[in-house]
Design an enzyme around this catalytic site. Structure first.
Site, short mmCIF file in Angstrom:
data_model
loop_
_atom_site.label_atom_id
_atom_site.label_comp_id
_atom_site.label_asym_id
_atom_site.label_seq_id
_atom_site.Cartn_x
_atom_site.Cartn_y
_atom_site.Cartn_z
N SER A 236 1.01 9.98 -8.95
CA SER A 236 1.10 8.57 -9.31
C SER A 236 2.48 8.26 -9.88
O SER A 236 3.50 8.50 -9.24
CB SER A 236 -0.03 8.24 -10.29
OG SER A 236 -0.10 6.85 -10.52
N HIS B 202 0.32 6.96 -4.62
CA HIS B 202 -0.69 5.97 -4.24
C HIS B 202 -0.29 4.63 -4.82
O HIS B 202 0.69 4.51 -5.54
CB HIS B 202 -2.10 6.39 -4.70
CG HIS B 202 -2.28 6.45 -6.19
ND1 HIS B 202 -3.46 6.82 -6.78
CD2 HIS B 202 -1.43 6.19 -7.22
CE1 HIS B 202 -3.32 6.77 -8.09
NE2 HIS B 202 -2.10 6.39 -8.39
#
EC number: 3.4.21.92
Length: 216
Positions: free
Chosen positions: A101, A126
């Protein structure tokens, strides 16, 4: 069994004898920082403050940022990224364990050619997520609009620094994409896989350490 931060002997320049100090304080003196937890305000202020201080102390020597983090808050991660682009020294980013992330975003923010992943590291990217999905409708719509702006901004940074088309990165961010170190290098997230550094130096140095550790 010892509890707390390990202590190591360290001789401060000008002192005749070494004293026992916290391991992390020694590493900070050697311009080595660690992001080893979820990204929140406290660790962000800690890391950005150290980067600014080390930049003021010596604007020429590189800073090393080791990353093993599951990610965290968007704005906090972006603050670290922006600080990395602002300070004068080049910043090595080294992934060991996982950079997921926002941690992968910070890994990407290292100086080009100086972004490293250890051979068994995992990198994941993501799309940003909101924590306000239970808010009332007007607040939710405002949050969605802001999240869309941030998502586009982050996607553009990934595209610019990896060389991938914007639409490719945007589609990849629709889901959790886990990569090995070699896959992350092929994608453009890192420049070097750790074992390449070992291969480069093993012919001349039986045991190789970064320059800053050679006097230890």
């Amino acid at each position: 069994m010892p509890i707390g931060v390990p202590k190591v002997p360290y001789r401060i320049p000008g002192d005749e004898e070494a004293t026992w100090v916290d391991l992390y304080n020694v590493m900070y003196r050697e311009r080595t920082l660690f992001l080893g937890q979820e990204i929140r305000c406290e660790i962000t202020n800690h890391i950005t403050g150290l980067m600014v201080y080390l930049s003021i102390e010596d604007g020429n020597s590189d800073i090393f940022l080791f990353i093993n983090s599951p990610g965290g808050w968007l704005i906090s991660g972006m603050a670290i990224f922006d600080t990395m682009q602002t300070v004068t020294p080049d910043i090595y980013t080294i992934c060991l364990g996982i950079a997921a992330s926002m941690a992968s975003f910070i890994l990407l923010g290292g100086e080009p050619t100086k972004r490293i992943a250890f051979p068994h590291a995992r990198i994941m990217l993501h799309q940003p997520a909101s924590a306000y999905y239970r808010a009332r409708t007007p607040e939710f719509l405002l949050e969605v609009e802001e999240l869309h702006k941030v998502r586009e901004m982050i996607t553009r940074v990934y595209a610019l620094r990896t060389g991938k088309p914007f639409w490719v990165v945007s589609e990849d961010m629709e889901r959790d994409v886990f990569m090995s170190a070699d896959e992350a290098k092929a994608y453009g997230l890192v420049d070097i896989v750790g074992d390449e550094m070992i291969d480069e130096h093993c012919d001349t140095d039986p045991v190789w350490f970064p320059e800053m550790f050679k006097d230890w």
